[in-house]
Design a protein around this motif. Structure first.
Motif, short mmCIF file in Angstrom:
data_model
loop_
_atom_site.label_atom_id
_atom_site.label_comp_id
_atom_site.label_asym_id
_atom_site.label_seq_id
_atom_site.Cartn_x
_atom_site.Cartn_y
_atom_site.Cartn_z
N ASP A 39 75.04 17.22 -1.94
CA ASP A 39 74.77 16.70 -0.37
C ASP A 39 73.26 16.31 -0.41
O ASP A 39 72.50 16.80 -1.17
N THR A 40 73.15 15.63 0.86
CA THR A 40 71.79 15.23 1.10
C THR A 40 71.22 15.95 2.26
O THR A 40 71.60 15.84 3.29
N ALA A 41 69.76 16.21 2.11
CA ALA A 41 69.03 17.08 3.20
C ALA A 41 68.68 16.08 4.40
O ALA A 41 68.52 14.80 4.24
N SER A 42 68.91 16.64 5.57
CA SER A 42 68.45 15.88 6.67
C SER A 42 67.07 15.54 6.87
O SER A 42 66.56 14.43 7.19
N SER A 43 66.19 16.53 6.28
CA SER A 43 64.93 16.36 6.10
C SER A 43 64.42 17.25 4.98
O SER A 43 65.03 18.32 4.63
N GLY A 44 63.06 16.89 4.51
CA GLY A 44 62.58 17.67 3.58
C GLY A 44 62.83 17.14 2.08
O GLY A 44 63.40 16.11 1.92
N GLN A 45 62.29 18.05 1.01
CA GLN A 45 62.30 17.50 -0.23
C GLN A 45 63.43 18.45 -1.04
O GLN A 45 63.08 19.87 -1.05
N VAL A 46 64.13 18.01 -1.94
CA VAL A 46 64.74 18.76 -3.02
C VAL A 46 64.32 18.33 -4.51
O VAL A 46 64.64 17.14 -4.58
N ARG A 47 63.79 19.09 -5.34
CA ARG A 47 63.27 18.65 -6.46
C ARG A 47 63.98 19.36 -7.38
O ARG A 47 63.78 20.50 -7.23
N ARG A 61 69.04 21.01 6.96
CA ARG A 61 70.45 19.89 6.93
C ARG A 61 71.33 20.09 8.59
O ARG A 61 71.34 21.37 8.80
N VAL A 62 71.24 19.19 8.95
CA VAL A 62 72.16 19.07 10.53
C VAL A 62 73.20 18.28 10.07
O VAL A 62 73.44 17.46 9.69
N HIS A 63 74.37 19.04 10.79
CA HIS A 63 75.59 18.47 11.04
C HIS A 63 75.92 18.16 12.24
O HIS A 63 75.72 18.78 13.01
N GLY A 64 76.89 16.89 12.63
CA GLY A 64 76.83 16.26 13.81
C GLY A 64 75.67 15.85 14.85
O GLY A 64 74.57 15.98 14.46
N GLN A 65 76.02 15.65 16.02
CA GLN A 65 75.10 15.15 16.76
C GLN A 65 75.34 15.74 18.48
O GLN A 65 76.51 16.27 18.37
N SER A 77 75.33 31.69 7.44
CA SER A 77 73.86 31.57 7.33
C SER A 77 73.51 30.31 6.44
O SER A 77 72.27 30.09 6.58
N GLY A 78 74.09 29.47 5.87
CA GLY A 78 73.54 28.36 5.08
C GLY A 78 73.49 28.68 3.49
O GLY A 78 72.99 27.75 2.84
N LYS A 79 74.02 29.76 3.07
CA LYS A 79 74.00 30.03 1.52
C LYS A 79 74.41 29.00 0.80
O LYS A 79 73.88 28.46 -0.18
N SER A 80 75.85 28.66 1.11
CA SER A 80 76.25 27.59 0.34
C SER A 80 75.91 26.11 0.42
O SER A 80 75.77 25.43 -0.49
N THR A 81 75.32 25.94 1.74
CA THR A 81 74.67 24.85 2.04
C THR A 81 73.45 24.31 1.08
O THR A 81 73.17 23.33 0.60
N LEU A 82 72.80 25.61 1.11
CA LEU A 82 71.71 25.74 -0.08
C LEU A 82 71.95 25.28 -1.20
O LEU A 82 71.30 24.35 -1.89
N LEU A 83 73.23 25.79 -1.78
CA LEU A 83 73.30 25.43 -3.04
C LEU A 83 73.83 23.86 -3.45
O LEU A 83 73.43 23.23 -4.29
N THR A 84 74.63 23.45 -2.38
CA THR A 84 74.78 22.02 -2.52
C THR A 84 73.85 21.05 -2.35
O THR A 84 73.79 19.98 -2.96
N LEU A 85 72.78 21.28 -1.76
CA LEU A 85 71.73 20.60 -1.68
C LEU A 85 70.80 20.65 -2.76
O LEU A 85 70.25 19.63 -3.39
N ALA A 86 70.69 21.85 -3.35
CA ALA A 86 69.88 22.33 -4.73
C ALA A 86 70.59 21.61 -5.71
O ALA A 86 69.87 20.94 -6.73
N GLY A 87 71.94 21.30 -5.73
CA GLY A 87 72.74 20.61 -7.04
C GLY A 87 72.79 19.12 -6.67
O GLY A 87 73.49 18.62 -7.48
#
Length: 253
Positions: free
Chosen positions: A67-75, A21-25, A54-64
């Motif tokens: 939010d949408t991953a910039s790349s990869g799969q969440v199943r 997950r990448v934010h900004g440019q 470190s990305g802990k909360s980001t991991l949860l928001t993607l798993a739930g």
């Protein structure tokens, strides 16, 4: 889904594969997660730890699916969240995923019981059944007596327990908890962890972000994140998990 994907996801409640997950440019670009792989199966309780940022909360928001991953799969239960329509994704979040937010996210105009029963009613469950399930979940977290109070009539700790009840109500297969005991005293926090442990022992899967090593002792596995990357995974000895589960059972009597 290919035959390989079916084999990879078979039996998993949650599967992250190469998730970034990448934010900004440009110069302001921030990599919140980098190529994270994580599989959580039925009955597993996974604790995620790491320093702030470190990305802990980001991991949860993607798993739930929040939010949408910039790349990869969440199943979740084999469904690729990135390929679902907004309606289908909302249905998965209501039926399969329970989410405990740090800031509770209770609806002020609804009572505790109404907050907990709302996801079930949105899924077509009758009001009577939804309320009965809500009261059961509130009892699990020790706040059934506050069922008809509004959030502003509850303490922070009571609101947190209502939020946890909402995450547990119904047949949720995946529970995602972001510091679920942060507003609770030690004894109440242990009771809530015992509830999460019991749900996993009954076949659900849970991922919990925590800063507390003592809370991570309740988990089957501890995943350590640093700078958006998994740097270590530790399997908890079964005898330690058993002692914590037993302690939680004793406390709840």
């Amino acid at each position: 889904m290919t035959a390989t994907e079916i084999r990879d996801t078979e039996g998993a409640v949650l599967r992250l594969r190469g998730v970034s997950r990448v934010h900004g440019q440009g110069a302001t670009q921030v990599h919140a997660l980098r190529e994270v792989d994580l599989t959580v199966r039925p009955g597993e309780f996974v604790a995620v730890m790491g320093p702030s940022g470190s990305g802990k909360s980001t991991l949860l928001t993607l798993a739930g699916g929040l939010d949408t991953a910039s790349s990869g799969q969440v199943r979740v239960e084999g469904q690729d969240l990135g390929k679902l329509s907004r309606t289908a994704l909302s249905a998965v979040r209501r039926r399969a995923i329970g989410y405990v937010f740090q800031d509770y996210n209770l609806i002020p105009a609804l009572t505790a019981a109404e907050n907990v029963s709302l996801p079930r009613e949105l899924d077509g469950v009758t009001s009577r059944r939804a309320r009965a399930e809500a009261l059961t979940a509130l009892a699990e977290t020790g706040v059934a007596e506050y069922a008809d109070r509004f959030p502003d009539q509850l303490s922070g700790g009571q609101q947190q327990r209502v939020a946890i009840a909402r995450a547990l109500v119904g047949e949720r297969r995946l529970v995602l908890a972001d510091e679920p005991t942060g507003a609770l005293d030690t004894a109440t926090g242990e009771t809530v962890l015992a509830v999460l442990r019991a749900r996993c022992d009954a076949g659900a899967a849970a991922v919990m972000v925590t800063h507390e090593p003592a809370h991570a002792q309740w988990a089957d596995r501890v995943v350590l994140l640093t700078d958006g990357q998994v740097v270590e995974e530790r399997q908890r000895p079964a005898d330690l998990r058993g002692r914590h589960a037993a302690a939680g059972t004793d406390e709840s009597r």
